[in-house]
Design an enzyme around this catalytic site. Sequence first.
Site, PDB file in Angstrom:
ATOM      1  N   ASP A  48     -10.002   3.505  -3.616  1.00 59.42           N
ATOM      2  CA  ASP A  48     -10.687   2.327  -3.073  1.00 59.42           C
ATOM      3  C   ASP A  48     -12.110   2.196  -3.613  1.00 59.42           C
ATOM      4  O   ASP A  48     -12.855   3.164  -3.681  1.00 59.42           O
ATOM      5  CB  ASP A  48     -10.763   2.419  -1.543  1.00 59.42           C
ATOM      6  CG  ASP A  48      -9.418   2.164  -0.895  1.00 59.42           C
ATOM      7  OD1 ASP A  48      -8.420   2.035  -1.623  1.00 59.42           O
ATOM      8  OD2 ASP A  48      -9.374   2.103   0.344  1.00 59.42           O
TER       9      ASP A  48
ATOM     10  N   ASP B 127       0.824  -1.216   0.000  1.00 61.68           N
ATOM     11  CA  ASP B 127       0.000   0.000   0.000  1.00 61.68           C
ATOM     12  C   ASP B 127       0.859   1.268   0.000  1.00 61.68           C
ATOM     13  O   ASP B 127       2.091   1.191  -0.078  1.00 61.68           O
ATOM     14  CB  ASP B 127      -0.956  -0.069   1.206  1.00 61.68           C
ATOM     15  CG  ASP B 127      -2.305   0.576   0.945  1.00 61.68           C
ATOM     16  OD1 ASP B 127      -2.402   1.404   0.044  1.00 61.68           O
ATOM     17  OD2 ASP B 127      -3.258   0.253   1.679  1.00 61.68           O
TER      18      ASP B 127
ATOM     19  N   GLU C   1      -1.053   1.713  -5.116  1.00 58.11           N
ATOM     20  CA  GLU C   1      -0.840   3.150  -4.898  1.00 58.11           C
ATOM     21  C   GLU C   1      -1.969   3.962  -5.516  1.00 58.11           C
ATOM     22  O   GLU C   1      -1.823   5.138  -5.771  1.00 58.11           O
ATOM     23  CB  GLU C   1       0.562   3.594  -5.330  1.00 58.11           C
ATOM     24  CG  GLU C   1       0.984   3.264  -6.742  1.00 58.11           C
ATOM     25  CD  GLU C   1       0.364   4.207  -7.762  1.00 58.11           C
ATOM     26  OE1 GLU C   1      -0.815   3.945  -8.118  1.00 58.11           O
ATOM     27  OE2 GLU C   1       1.035   5.150  -8.199  1.00 58.11           O
ATOM     28  N   TRP C   2      -3.107   3.302  -5.741  1.00 57.43           N
ATOM     29  CA  TRP C   2      -4.378   3.956  -6.096  1.00 57.43           C
ATOM     30  C   TRP C   2      -4.327   4.681  -7.438  1.00 57.43           C
ATOM     31  O   TRP C   2      -5.091   5.614  -7.690  1.00 57.43           O
ATOM     32  CB  TRP C   2      -4.814   4.931  -4.989  1.00 57.43           C
ATOM     33  CG  TRP C   2      -4.539   4.456  -3.604  1.00 57.43           C
ATOM     34  CD1 TRP C   2      -4.861   3.242  -3.084  1.00 57.43           C
ATOM     35  CD2 TRP C   2      -3.872   5.163  -2.549  1.00 57.43           C
ATOM     36  NE1 TRP C   2      -4.449   3.153  -1.776  1.00 57.43           N
ATOM     37  CE2 TRP C   2      -3.847   4.310  -1.429  1.00 57.43           C
ATOM     38  CE3 TRP C   2      -3.313   6.441  -2.445  1.00 57.43           C
ATOM     39  CZ2 TRP C   2      -3.258   4.690  -0.210  1.00 57.43           C
ATOM     40  CZ3 TRP C   2      -2.731   6.821  -1.237  1.00 57.43           C
ATOM     41  CH2 TRP C   2      -2.710   5.949  -0.139  1.00 57.43           C
ATOM     42  N   GLY C   3      -3.393   4.282  -8.316  1.00 55.89           N
ATOM     43  CA  GLY C   3      -3.304   4.945  -9.620  1.00 55.89           C
ATOM     44  C   GLY C   3      -2.624   6.303  -9.560  1.00 55.89           C
ATOM     45  O   GLY C   3      -2.576   7.018 -10.558  1.00 55.89           O
TER      46      GLY C   3
HETATM   47  C1  GLA Z   1      -5.953   1.405   1.512  1.00 53.10           C
HETATM   48  C2  GLA Z   1      -6.106   0.367   0.412  1.00 53.10           C
HETATM   49  C3  GLA Z   1      -7.267  -0.538   0.749  1.00 53.10           C
HETATM   50  C4  GLA Z   1      -7.014  -1.221   2.082  1.00 53.10           C
HETATM   51  C5  GLA Z   1      -6.780  -0.171   3.158  1.00 53.10           C
HETATM   52  C6  GLA Z   1      -6.316  -0.790   4.465  1.00 53.10           C
HETATM   53  O1  GLA Z   1      -7.064   2.247   1.562  1.00 53.10           O
HETATM   54  O2  GLA Z   1      -6.286   0.992  -0.826  1.00 53.10           O
HETATM   55  O3  GLA Z   1      -7.465  -1.494  -0.263  1.00 53.10           O
HETATM   56  O4  GLA Z   1      -5.901  -2.073   1.977  1.00 53.10           O
HETATM   57  O5  GLA Z   1      -5.787   0.770   2.765  1.00 53.10           O
HETATM   58  O6  GLA Z   1      -6.080   0.173   5.454  1.00 53.10           O
END
Ligand code: GLA
Length: 774
Positions: free
Chosen positions: A212, A153, A190-192
């Site tokens: 997310d 993450d 890393e969410w893009g």
């Molecule tokens: C981030 C990730 C999620 C999850 C949470 C856990 O938001 O993108 O998928 O793993 O952390 O805290």
Amino acid sequence: MHRLLSALLVATAVAVAPASPALALDDGLARTPPMGFNDWNAFGCDVTEDLIKQTADLFITEGLRDAGYTYLNIDDCWSLKDRDSAGRLVPDPVKFPSGIAGTAAYVHSKGLKLGIYSDAGTNTCAGYPGSLGRETLDAQTFADWGVDYLKYDNCYNQSDGSQADYIRRYTAMRDALAATGRPIVLSICEWGSSQPWTWGADVGHLWRTTGDISDNWPSLKSIIAANAPLAEFAGPGHWNDPDMLEIGNGGMTATEYRTHMSMWAMMAAPLIIGTDLRSASAETLGILTNREIIGIDQDRLGVAGRVVSDANGLMVLDKPLAGGEHAIALYNSTDVLATIGTPVSRPHRLTDVWTGAVTQARSRIEAAVPAHGTVVYKVKPIRDTGPIAPAVTVGGAIETVTPAAGTPLATTVTNRGVGSLADVRVTVAGPAGWTVTANTTARDRSLGSDESLVTTWTVTAPATVTAGSYPLTLSTAYTWGGRHRSSSASTLVAAVVTPPAGGSRHLSTVRAADFTGSIALDQTVAGNLITIGDHVYTRGIGTTPPTSIRYYVGGECSSLTTDVGGSGFTVYADDTVAASSTAAQSLTADLTGAAWLRLTTTGTGPADWAEPVLTCGEPGPVQPAERTLFSFEGGTDGFGIANAGGGGSVEPATAFHTDGTAGLLVHTPVNGNWFGKALDAPLDLTGFSHLKFDMRVETAGSVGEIAVQVGDAFTWCQGGQWTWTNPGGSRTVSRSFGDISCPAGVTLDPADIRAVWVFLNTGGDVSIDNIRAE
Ligand code: GLA
């Protein structure tokens, strides 16, 4: 021993690192998109060894292992907050009594694999230790435990935000994993943020492309829109990851969950189950184990479906399959039934993957697809259509229905098959008490290939109908091949609107009959609080012109008042201009006698309706009712730091406020702290269901959470975590009491609240105001 050896191997790995960035991580792992389970979506921080073991058992008894699901992935919150004296991560002994190693051994004994979670930052998103700077030791620890998969993450990342820094942090873990010699899938999360599809193939086996997912339709729709265009970047060993599945979690319909599964398969996405399998319904398991859909996802060609067309919310994807067939998805992201298709140059045989129905089409692969639905066909060209039934689509559209008024409906029956249909009949069935009459012919003696029969109808709902969505069944029966009688049907959903109840209410809480253009409720289209000058509004309708929004007021409403930020705002009462703007001003529109209220914005740039209030019948206090708990007008209202040693400070400030003239500025410590106030007397919030407050955050990646303390023992209940991805942005955070979970044996009694706290972090400044209950 281990540490020295891995340090040497890291040095070697760096020395031979490929010079060409186009080279994929070609280590034999994840040749098809990973399939498994992850606890986060359904359990948050409540992961345990028991849960993982029970889920592994269910993988076998429910046939999930046989369907291809392999990985049992542990997400955040599995460790203690402190490392041991040797610096190693320590599994929480209460949650994992036999450790990660013991859990892995169990999972392996079932022929399955184990995944774990860490973070390319100093802490994980939930505040547990992260692996930044500890990559070698942590990778070796995971390998020693028998871990097969690492989700990595991006919270607390200490990053300068550059792509180079992202690549460096994730590459460090790639090399550390490689140095262990154990095959471990690396899932970049890393969410893009840094366009990982442009560099991830060298570094990991999959990379998140978006923020997310959550268990609702707007989230699913926005993730598909963001991920589908990235098809070219995916392939064996390197996949786009639009996040884990929400199927079965209860926030979407079965149609939406089938779209979730269908589109993940078409996009060659990882299939990571995110629901509680111990209580999953037969319908949920049916969706998750559909062999045809899984076969499309796992096809060994490993090509993600290409977007063939995408217009007006209707998308067609084409995924070539190893056997020469293609999977075609017809995805309807709109809120109404839609006929979606794509041309073909010769006849094709179509197998509907969800229903198993086999049909043939001459020049166009097409289906009438329900709102939020997806039809997936496996298709291949055919010479002889022989005894295969023709594809016949039944589409239709209806305007918004109001009580006891005739509403026009049009149906279109199209013969997409080779050969003519004979004796075609169309019928429309509404709910009990509704009448439907045909205005034009609903029969045709013969309908040639690619010909349509259009029929118009009048639909009337009873005077007593209540607002909501009502199904109309559109059916056709026809004869094909000279002697076979068949039928096709679609469900059209009619929206019934009725006038709002008496009183005054925020227009953003009133259901619109329809709208065109981009709008957002209680925020701007860009996702911030609506702001005019230095006035920040928590209610309103954000728009990007041109837009038009219609509300049915049925002659029952007297006025609309609203603030606007400039020219180009017009309020219509039926077809009459009731108010319009030339500058920033407050408008009042007289709606007396009007059946319809319509708001339009024109011009360029964002145009937001700020705090529009609709009054129907007797005026009254504006609904929904809110109660302000802390407004910071007189200073900090006693707000302070919960954990004195954790750092941070607060001060009154006027730069950001949503009521009055002042708010609170919080200087947060990097690792976060709780800010709030223990109350002098218990607070009674009976009758309210949400805690809300407004905030502006300067730093992306910051995470927050709400907590309340209840009862004489001041027991903590906490939850509703968020991650901030919009630096400098503002919004209202709203969490229901149900999102805030208490320790076992404690209930969140709204009548007995002893303290309200907000967790804030990153070391940046956060502004908050107007903590309230709704
Ligand atoms: C981030 C990730 C999620 C999850 C949470 C856990 O938001 O993108 O998928 O793993 O952390 O805290």
